[in-house]
Design a protein around this motif. Structure first.
Motif, short mmCIF file in Angstrom:
data_model
loop_
_atom_site.label_atom_id
_atom_site.label_comp_id
_atom_site.label_asym_id
_atom_site.label_seq_id
_atom_site.Cartn_x
_atom_site.Cartn_y
_atom_site.Cartn_z
N PRO A 22 0.80 -1.24 0.00
CA PRO A 22 0.00 0.00 0.00
C PRO A 22 0.83 1.28 0.00
CG PRO A 22 -1.02 -1.61 1.44
CD PRO A 22 0.31 -2.20 1.01
N TRP A 40 -7.29 5.50 -12.64
CA TRP A 40 -7.92 4.93 -11.45
C TRP A 40 -7.67 5.86 -10.28
CZ3 TRP A 40 -6.70 -1.00 -10.76
CH2 TRP A 40 -7.30 -1.73 -11.79
N SER A 41 -8.55 5.80 -9.30
CA SER A 41 -8.39 6.59 -8.08
C SER A 41 -7.56 5.83 -7.05
CB SER A 41 -9.77 6.90 -7.48
OG SER A 41 -10.36 5.70 -7.00
N GLU A 42 -7.13 6.54 -6.05
CA GLU A 42 -6.38 5.92 -4.95
C GLU A 42 -7.20 4.82 -4.30
OE1 GLU A 42 -3.97 7.18 -0.89
OE2 GLU A 42 -5.42 8.59 -1.75
N SER A 43 -8.49 5.07 -4.08
CA SER A 43 -9.32 4.07 -3.41
C SER A 43 -9.46 2.79 -4.23
CB SER A 43 -10.71 4.64 -3.08
OG SER A 43 -11.40 5.00 -4.25
N VAL A 44 -9.47 2.89 -5.55
CA VAL A 44 -9.55 1.69 -6.40
C VAL A 44 -8.28 0.86 -6.22
CG1 VAL A 44 -9.60 0.84 -8.78
CG2 VAL A 44 -11.17 2.65 -8.07
N LEU A 46 -6.18 0.90 -3.65
CA LEU A 46 -6.14 0.35 -2.29
C LEU A 46 -7.08 -0.83 -2.13
CD1 LEU A 46 -5.84 3.65 -0.23
CD2 LEU A 46 -4.07 1.89 -0.55
N ASP A 47 -8.20 -0.81 -2.85
CA ASP A 47 -9.17 -1.91 -2.77
C ASP A 47 -8.63 -3.20 -3.40
OD1 ASP A 47 -11.78 -2.76 -1.92
OD2 ASP A 47 -12.35 -2.83 -4.03
#
Length: 161
Positions: A22, A40-44, A46-47
């Motif tokens: 991460p 892509w976003s950070e949350s994508v 991290l998921d």
């Protein structure tokens, strides 16, 4: 099979492939934003740190230069994202990372690897075809684009045969 000249350069370079963690996400996002019009976003990202995903980073001199995100589903690997930093393109890094993804997926018992690629991404399509992928379908309007939506080609490579 003889290696292209660009791939030989990578073999001679200080390039390693390692699992991403991460803490790599800021560097991944930097490459992603330079490589894609709709990143892509950070949350994508991290998921994707889950047991059924494999996240790989290609590092040159300790600096992340490319990454790949692969999802494993039963006996199928799905390459969701692969991107090379603009300064490292054309040097064989993408091919090297792709071959690592393929070898690892085969070693882990995956029967095939699937991916989608933008219809306009001729360099990537040529790379995949050169590595043995073949088209098995299309996804109309799959990718966002500046003019609305763009079709994707669905490519597949059987592993371990």
């Amino acid at each position: 099979m003889p290696y292209p000249e660009t791939y030989r350069k990578v073999l001679d370079a200080d390039l390693i492939v390692r699992p991403l963690v991460p803490e790599d996400v800021p560097d991944v996002l930097d490459i992603e934003r330079q490589g894609y019009s709709h990143p892509w976003s950070e949350s994508v990202f991290l998921d994707c740190f889950k047991d059924n995903y494999r996240l790989w980073g290609a590092c040159h001199g300790g600096k992340l230069t490319a990454y790949a995100v692969v999802a494993y589903m039963v006996d199928e690997a799905h390459l969701l994202n692969i991107c090379v930093h603009p300064r490292a393109r054309g040097e064989g890094v993408g091919r090297y990372l792709l071959r690592h993804v393929l070898a690892t997926a085969a070693h882990e018992g995956m029967a095939q690897l699937l991916l989608e690629v933008r219809d306009s991404n001729h360099a990537a399509i040529a790379l995949y075809q050169n590595e043995g992928f073949h088209e098995i379908g299309q996804r109309p309007g799959y990718y966002p684009s500046a003019s609305g939506r763009e079709d994707a080609r669905v490519l597949m490579l059987a592993l371990g045969q």
